[in-house]
Design a protein around this motif. Structure first.
Motif, PDB file in Angstrom:
ATOM      1  N   LEU A 195       0.805  -1.221   0.000  1.00  0.00           N
ATOM      2  CA  LEU A 195       0.000   0.000   0.000  1.00  0.00           C
ATOM      3  C   LEU A 195       0.837   1.270   0.000  1.00  0.00           C
ATOM      4  N   ASP A 196       2.050   1.166  -0.528  1.00  0.00           N
ATOM      5  CA  ASP A 196       2.924   2.328  -0.688  1.00  0.00           C
ATOM      6  C   ASP A 196       3.276   2.428  -2.171  1.00  0.00           C
ATOM      7  N   LYS A 197       2.551   3.287  -2.870  1.00  0.00           N
ATOM      8  CA  LYS A 197       2.694   3.379  -4.328  1.00  0.00           C
ATOM      9  C   LYS A 197       4.106   3.742  -4.752  1.00  0.00           C
ATOM     10  N   GLU A 198       4.665   4.786  -4.159  1.00  0.00           N
ATOM     11  CA  GLU A 198       5.976   5.264  -4.598  1.00  0.00           C
ATOM     12  C   GLU A 198       7.071   4.233  -4.334  1.00  0.00           C
ATOM     13  N   ALA A 199       7.041   3.616  -3.162  1.00  0.00           N
ATOM     14  CA  ALA A 199       8.065   2.630  -2.836  1.00  0.00           C
ATOM     15  C   ALA A 199       7.925   1.384  -3.707  1.00  0.00           C
ATOM     16  N   THR A 200       6.687   0.991  -4.016  1.00  0.00           N
ATOM     17  CA  THR A 200       6.484  -0.182  -4.869  1.00  0.00           C
ATOM     18  C   THR A 200       6.896   0.111  -6.309  1.00  0.00           C
ATOM     19  N   LEU A 201       6.638   1.321  -6.795  1.00  0.00           N
ATOM     20  CA  LEU A 201       7.120   1.701  -8.124  1.00  0.00           C
ATOM     21  C   LEU A 201       8.640   1.585  -8.204  1.00  0.00           C
ATOM     22  N   LYS A 202       9.323   2.008  -7.149  1.00  0.00           N
ATOM     23  CA  LYS A 202      10.783   1.897  -7.126  1.00  0.00           C
ATOM     24  C   LYS A 202      11.212   0.433  -7.182  1.00  0.00           C
ATOM     25  N   LYS A 203      10.489  -0.433  -6.464  1.00  0.00           N
ATOM     26  CA  LYS A 203      10.835  -1.854  -6.481  1.00  0.00           C
ATOM     27  C   LYS A 203      10.579  -2.467  -7.851  1.00  0.00           C
ATOM     28  N   ILE A 204       9.526  -2.025  -8.526  1.00  0.00           N
ATOM     29  CA  ILE A 204       9.254  -2.487  -9.899  1.00  0.00           C
ATOM     30  C   ILE A 204      10.406  -2.096 -10.826  1.00  0.00           C
ATOM     31  N   GLU A 205      10.846  -0.857 -10.709  1.00  0.00           N
ATOM     32  CA  GLU A 205      11.932  -0.385 -11.570  1.00  0.00           C
ATOM     33  C   GLU A 205      13.233  -1.145 -11.293  1.00  0.00           C
ATOM     34  N   GLU A 206      13.481  -1.474 -10.034  1.00  0.00           N
ATOM     35  CA  GLU A 206      14.665  -2.270  -9.702  1.00  0.00           C
ATOM     36  C   GLU A 206      14.559  -3.668 -10.292  1.00  0.00           C
ATOM     37  N   ALA A 207      13.374  -4.265 -10.241  1.00  0.00           N
ATOM     38  CA  ALA A 207      13.168  -5.589 -10.831  1.00  0.00           C
ATOM     39  C   ALA A 207      13.365  -5.549 -12.342  1.00  0.00           C
ATOM     40  N   MET A 208      12.912  -4.473 -12.973  1.00  0.00           N
ATOM     41  CA  MET A 208      13.095  -4.337 -14.420  1.00  0.00           C
ATOM     42  C   MET A 208      14.571  -4.280 -14.782  1.00  0.00           C
ATOM     43  N   ALA A 209      15.349  -3.546 -13.990  1.00  0.00           N
ATOM     44  CA  ALA A 209      16.784  -3.460 -14.257  1.00  0.00           C
ATOM     45  C   ALA A 209      17.454  -4.815 -14.089  1.00  0.00           C
ATOM     46  N   GLU A 210      17.064  -5.544 -13.043  1.00  0.00           N
ATOM     47  CA  GLU A 210      17.617  -6.881 -12.817  1.00  0.00           C
ATOM     48  C   GLU A 210      17.268  -7.816 -13.978  1.00  0.00           C
ATOM     49  N   ALA A 211      16.007  -7.772 -14.424  1.00  0.00           N
ATOM     50  CA  ALA A 211      15.579  -8.637 -15.520  1.00  0.00           C
ATOM     51  C   ALA A 211      16.236  -8.240 -16.839  1.00  0.00           C
ATOM     52  N   ALA A 212      16.453  -6.948 -17.042  1.00  0.00           N
ATOM     53  CA  ALA A 212      17.103  -6.487 -18.269  1.00  0.00           C
ATOM     54  C   ALA A 212      18.518  -7.033 -18.377  1.00  0.00           C
ATOM     55  N   ALA A 213      19.193  -7.153 -17.243  1.00  0.00           N
ATOM     56  CA  ALA A 213      20.551  -7.699 -17.244  1.00  0.00           C
ATOM     57  C   ALA A 213      20.579  -9.160 -17.679  1.00  0.00           C
ATOM     58  N   LYS A 214      19.408  -9.822 -17.603  1.00  0.00           N
ATOM     59  CA  LYS A 214      19.281 -11.218 -18.046  1.00  0.00           C
ATOM     60  C   LYS A 214      18.669 -11.302 -19.452  1.00  0.00           C
ATOM     61  N   ASN A 215      18.608 -10.158 -20.141  1.00  0.00           N
ATOM     62  CA  ASN A 215      18.063 -10.093 -21.511  1.00  0.00           C
ATOM     63  C   ASN A 215      16.594 -10.518 -21.573  1.00  0.00           C
ATOM     64  N   THR A 216      15.835 -10.165 -20.555  1.00  0.00           N
ATOM     65  CA  THR A 216      14.413 -10.515 -20.503  1.00  0.00           C
ATOM     66  C   THR A 216      13.622  -9.658 -21.479  1.00  0.00           C
ATOM     67  N   GLU A 217      12.733 -10.311 -22.219  1.00  0.00           N
ATOM     68  CA  GLU A 217      11.917  -9.604 -23.213  1.00  0.00           C
ATOM     69  C   GLU A 217      10.477  -9.393 -22.747  1.00  0.00           C
ATOM     70  N   LEU A 218      10.025 -10.168 -21.774  1.00  0.00           N
ATOM     71  CA  LEU A 218       8.695 -10.000 -21.186  1.00  0.00           C
ATOM     72  C   LEU A 218       8.812 -10.273 -19.694  1.00  0.00           C
ATOM     73  N   LEU A 219       8.413  -9.284 -18.886  1.00  0.00           N
ATOM     74  CA  LEU A 219       8.464  -9.413 -17.439  1.00  0.00           C
ATOM     75  C   LEU A 219       7.042  -9.274 -16.900  1.00  0.00           C
ATOM     76  N   VAL A 220       6.659 -10.182 -15.999  1.00  0.00           N
ATOM     77  CA  VAL A 220       5.281 -10.228 -15.490  1.00  0.00           C
ATOM     78  C   VAL A 220       5.279 -10.087 -13.971  1.00  0.00           C
ATOM     79  N   PHE A 221       4.389  -9.224 -13.470  1.00  0.00           N
ATOM     80  CA  PHE A 221       4.168  -9.043 -12.034  1.00  0.00           C
ATOM     81  C   PHE A 221       2.765  -9.544 -11.679  1.00  0.00           C
ATOM     82  N   GLY A 222       2.510  -9.782 -10.394  1.00  0.00           N
ATOM     83  CA  GLY A 222       1.257 -10.375  -9.956  1.00  0.00           C
ATOM     84  C   GLY A 222       0.070  -9.429  -9.932  1.00  0.00           C
TER      85      GLY A 222
END
Length: 316
Positions: free
Chosen positions: A18-45
């Protein structure tokens, strides 16, 4: 580049609840991690941004006109996403930078419905950073109806991604035959199923939908424990008093077009799980069954879908 192969990532992580700004930051961190693995589609719950309304089951959520539920609900609405106001723009920009498509479950504070009710929406963002669809959950499940509004058919859409055609549904919508058929009929062969985060949802339906649609199915849920509740959550002590220690164990998984596991349900582990999907397997399995193609009888049964975005006011 081989368009028949697709690298996918399943973000089985916990929101900053229930913290929009902090969760957005965590999403962006996950995207960076997945990009380093050459991910082309990333899915969240489901409802990942900013989180699932777990409190309803533990605070007498159906009690009428109580201060506790009103205050938590108001906090929830404040942390929901106004897409029209550009609150996903940072995620869109990163998608473009990383050339990565996303399915992201959000609580949407829909401006075209007045901006005060919230919808459980599944947002598709393509690798160019464009929002392709916003699917508002057709029917909130059980106690979800106390805080979520019912959606419409506007987001029942599919999208091209290399050789694949992707579409998605929220949680128990995946149990609804007609919305599934609406996606199959548009050529879906990679189905995204998002969940709050438990293997009791994903372990059976994932394989069944894959076998029915002769498609890949990616199911993604979050993890959630007491440690993931921020200390400034309204009425936190009351929520945790009855809440189990583990509210979401993940259960993220992938089934192939034959209904067999590519990635069995992952239990109790937070992280991003990866796989490479081969489109040719779809064509192989469609040989003996294609529920909207050679194994259909549209002269006998057909589905009609209303994809108009519903709104209370229409101005001439």
């Amino acid at each position: 580049m081989n368009d028949s192969l697709l690298k996918v990532g399943l973000a089985q992580i916990a929101p900053i609840w229930l913290d929009k700004e902090a969760t957005l930051k965590k999403i962006e961190e996950a995207m960076a991690e997945a990009a380093a693995k050459n991910t082309e589609l990333l899915v969240f719950g489901e409802a990942f941004l900013p989180g699932y309304p777990f409190w309803l089951a533990y605070t007498e959520g159906a009690a009428w006109d109580t201060r506790v539920n009103k205050e938590i609900h108001a906090h929830y609405v404040r942390n929901a996403v106004n897409i029209e106001a550009g609150e996903l723009q940072g995620v869109q920009d990163l998608a473009k930078t990383h050339k990565m498509a996303l399915y992201l479950g959000v609580m949407e504070r829909a401006a075209d419905r007045g901006g005060h009710s919230i919808y459980c929406s599944l947002v598709y963002i393509n690798a160019q950073g464009e929002i392709g669809s916003v699917h508002r959950k057709l029917q909130p499940t059980y106690d979800e109806r106390l805080t979520w509004a019912p959606g419409d058919g506007n987001g029942l859409r599919v999208h091209p991604l290399k050789d694949f055609t992707v579409g998605g549904l929220n949680c128990w919508e995946n149990w609804m035959p007609l919305p599934r058929a609406a996606l199959y009929g548009q050529g879906e062969n990679l189905h995204i199923a998002v969940w709050p985060g438990n293997d009791f949802n994903t372990q059976d339906i994932t394989r069944f939908v894959a076998r029915e649609g002769r498609s890949y199915v990616i199911s993604v849920g979050a993890t959630m424990t007491h440690a993931d509740f921020p200390e400034d959550t309204p009425h936190l002590e009351k929520i945790l008093a009855k809440a189990p220690k583990v509210l979401g164990n993940g259960g993220s998984c992938i089934a192939g077009p034959d209904g067999e596991w590519i990635l069995a349900p992952q239990i109790g582990k937070e992280g991003i799980f990866y796989a490479e999907l081969d489109f040719n397997r779809v064509l192989e399995e469609r040989m003996n069954f294609d529920c909207v193609g050679h194994y259909s009888r549209p002269d006998v049964t057909q589905l009609q879908v209303n994809r108009d975005r519903q709104s209370t006011v229409k101005f001439q």
